[in-house]
Design a protein around this motif. Structure first.
Motif, short mmCIF file in Angstrom:
data_model
loop_
_atom_site.label_atom_id
_atom_site.label_comp_id
_atom_site.label_asym_id
_atom_site.label_seq_id
_atom_site.Cartn_x
_atom_site.Cartn_y
_atom_site.Cartn_z
N LEU A 194 0.83 -1.21 0.00
CA LEU A 194 0.00 0.00 0.00
C LEU A 194 0.87 1.26 0.00
O LEU A 194 0.59 2.22 -0.72
N LEU A 195 1.94 1.23 0.78
CA LEU A 195 2.83 2.39 0.83
C LEU A 195 3.51 2.58 -0.51
O LEU A 195 3.69 3.71 -0.97
N GLY A 196 3.87 1.46 -1.14
CA GLY A 196 4.47 1.56 -2.46
C GLY A 196 3.54 2.25 -3.44
O GLY A 196 3.95 3.12 -4.21
N ALA A 197 2.23 1.86 -3.34
CA ALA A 197 1.24 2.48 -4.22
C ALA A 197 1.07 3.96 -3.88
O ALA A 197 0.97 4.81 -4.78
N ALA A 198 1.07 4.25 -2.58
CA ALA A 198 0.85 5.63 -2.16
C ALA A 198 2.06 6.50 -2.47
O ALA A 198 1.92 7.70 -2.76
N ASP A 199 3.25 5.91 -2.42
CA ASP A 199 4.48 6.68 -2.67
C ASP A 199 4.69 6.94 -4.15
O ASP A 199 5.47 7.81 -4.52
N ALA A 200 4.02 6.15 -5.01
CA ALA A 200 4.25 6.28 -6.44
C ALA A 200 3.90 7.70 -6.91
O ALA A 200 3.06 8.37 -6.29
N PRO A 201 4.54 8.12 -8.01
CA PRO A 201 4.28 9.47 -8.56
C PRO A 201 2.79 9.70 -8.74
O PRO A 201 2.24 10.72 -8.32
N SER A 202 2.11 8.72 -9.40
CA SER A 202 0.65 8.83 -9.50
C SER A 202 0.06 7.59 -8.82
O SER A 202 0.04 6.51 -9.40
N PRO A 203 -0.38 7.73 -7.58
CA PRO A 203 -0.85 6.60 -6.77
C PRO A 203 -1.84 5.72 -7.52
O PRO A 203 -2.77 6.21 -8.15
N ASP A 204 -1.63 4.43 -7.44
CA ASP A 204 -2.49 3.49 -8.13
C ASP A 204 -3.67 3.12 -7.23
O ASP A 204 -3.66 2.10 -6.54
N CYS A 205 -4.69 3.97 -7.28
CA CYS A 205 -5.81 3.78 -6.36
C CYS A 205 -6.55 2.48 -6.65
O CYS A 205 -7.10 1.87 -5.74
N LEU A 206 -6.52 2.03 -7.89
CA LEU A 206 -7.24 0.79 -8.21
C LEU A 206 -6.61 -0.40 -7.52
O LEU A 206 -7.30 -1.30 -7.03
N ALA A 207 -5.27 -0.39 -7.44
CA ALA A 207 -4.58 -1.49 -6.74
C ALA A 207 -4.96 -1.47 -5.27
O ALA A 207 -5.17 -2.52 -4.64
N VAL A 208 -5.05 -0.28 -4.72
CA VAL A 208 -5.41 -0.15 -3.31
C VAL A 208 -6.84 -0.66 -3.10
O VAL A 208 -7.12 -1.41 -2.16
N ARG A 209 -7.72 -0.27 -4.01
CA ARG A 209 -9.11 -0.72 -3.88
C ARG A 209 -9.19 -2.24 -3.96
O ARG A 209 -9.91 -2.87 -3.18
N ASP A 210 -8.44 -2.81 -4.89
CA ASP A 210 -8.47 -4.27 -5.03
C ASP A 210 -8.02 -4.96 -3.74
O ASP A 210 -8.57 -5.99 -3.34
N MET A 211 -7.02 -4.40 -3.09
CA MET A 211 -6.58 -5.00 -1.84
C MET A 211 -7.67 -4.88 -0.79
O MET A 211 -7.90 -5.80 0.01
N ALA A 212 -8.34 -3.73 -0.77
CA ALA A 212 -9.43 -3.54 0.20
C ALA A 212 -10.54 -4.56 -0.04
O ALA A 212 -11.03 -5.20 0.90
N VAL A 213 -10.90 -4.72 -1.31
CA VAL A 213 -11.98 -5.65 -1.65
C VAL A 213 -11.58 -7.09 -1.29
O VAL A 213 -12.36 -7.85 -0.71
N ALA A 214 -10.32 -7.44 -1.59
CA ALA A 214 -9.85 -8.79 -1.26
C ALA A 214 -9.91 -8.99 0.25
O ALA A 214 -10.25 -10.07 0.74
N HIS A 215 -9.58 -7.93 0.96
CA HIS A 215 -9.58 -8.06 2.42
C HIS A 215 -10.99 -8.19 2.97
O HIS A 215 -11.23 -8.90 3.95
N ILE A 216 -11.93 -7.53 2.33
CA ILE A 216 -13.34 -7.67 2.74
C ILE A 216 -13.76 -9.13 2.62
O ILE A 216 -14.44 -9.67 3.49
N ASP A 217 -13.34 -9.77 1.56
CA ASP A 217 -13.67 -11.19 1.38
C ASP A 217 -13.09 -12.02 2.52
O ASP A 217 -13.75 -12.93 3.03
#
Lengths: 139, 139
Positions: free
Chosen positions: B69-92
């Motif tokens: 998540l930090l890698g995604a957040a640190d990126a020049p243009s944060p990959d919000c979709l990757a973050v969302r996918d992790m959230a959704v996977a975690h909900i499961d």
DNA sequence: GTGCATCCTCAGGTAACATGAGGATCAAGC
DNA sequence: GCTTGATCCTCATGTTACCTGAGGATGCAC
């Protein structure tokens, strides 16, 4: 049919071989016999005890809990009330866990919706999911 | 107001001092400065990052997840979709956990009822809670 | 200057096993 | 009798996310 190897004992109790040894190390089993070649020998009472431990662990009791439960079960006149009290206490723990899970799920759902609304077709600078994750609030 | 000690950083981020050091060891923080006396010095960006990590952990993400998540957040243009996918996977994952908890609760309730019915006034030899715990069935 | 609080760096502990090293033994097939 | 693969043995270390303690240096208040 008696005199089983650790592999058979594991299979019939639903444990792995490593787990069976671990339970013995933890003192949850009564003295396990050894064959002349040094290998452990199990009988049906051992299998039943292993199943008991396995089932208690599956129900979420800690090894320490199981030790207590075995003590109650091993007693001349089993103290069923003590066992019931542990079960009831454990139900309370489960309910707390479920409440936490519900809270987490709501937080994650609103988090995911942030992204779903802002990025329907792809990434969007309007998406605040990353910032939201860093928010201080506790949901 | 900047230049905080590890104690202050811990207090303001909702971590313990040991946890702050642990996150640094895990590489979750950007380089932490040191004063001339060797003590760690934190600024507000560090506090925000610590809060981010703390909050993610509270949401049930593993340290490895947080790293991603930090890698995604640190990126020049944060990959919000990757973050969302992790959230959704975690909900499961959370939903699976809740289903297991529900099953355990039902098992424990029926177990406790065994005792409640048989031992209304005290221990009873008619109570089967101990044997029930050892039963093989999984339901 | 005398404490007490806070900080530092290791090292080891926690829960409940899993995994791997290195070696002995068993059962089957030829 | 011999090889081969499965199973067994013990002991040590890894896993996760930290916590606790040892032993020692520093900072701050009175």
């Amino acid at each position: 049919m008696a005199d089983m190897s650790i592999g058979q004992a594991a299979e019939r109790s639903g444990c792995t071989v490593a787990t069976v040894r671990h339970y013995e190390d933890e003192g949850l089993l009564k003295a396990i016999g050894r064959a002349s070649n040094g290998r452990r020998v199990y009988g049906w009472p051992d299998i039943h005890r292993l199943r008991f431990v396995r089932r208690c662990r599956d129900l979420g009791f800690s090894i320490g809990d199981v030790r207590t439960l075995l003590g109650a079960a091993d007693a001349p006149s089993p103290d069923c009330l003590a066992v019931r009290d542990m079960a009831v206490a454990h139900i309370d723990r489960l309910r707390l866990m479920r409440a936490e899970i519900d809270t987490l799920e709501r937080s994650l759902l609103s988090l995911a919706n942030t992204c779903n609304e802002a990025c329907a077709t792809g990434r969007s600078p309007a998406c605040t999911i990353v910032e939201d994750l860093g928010a201080t609030a506790s949901g």
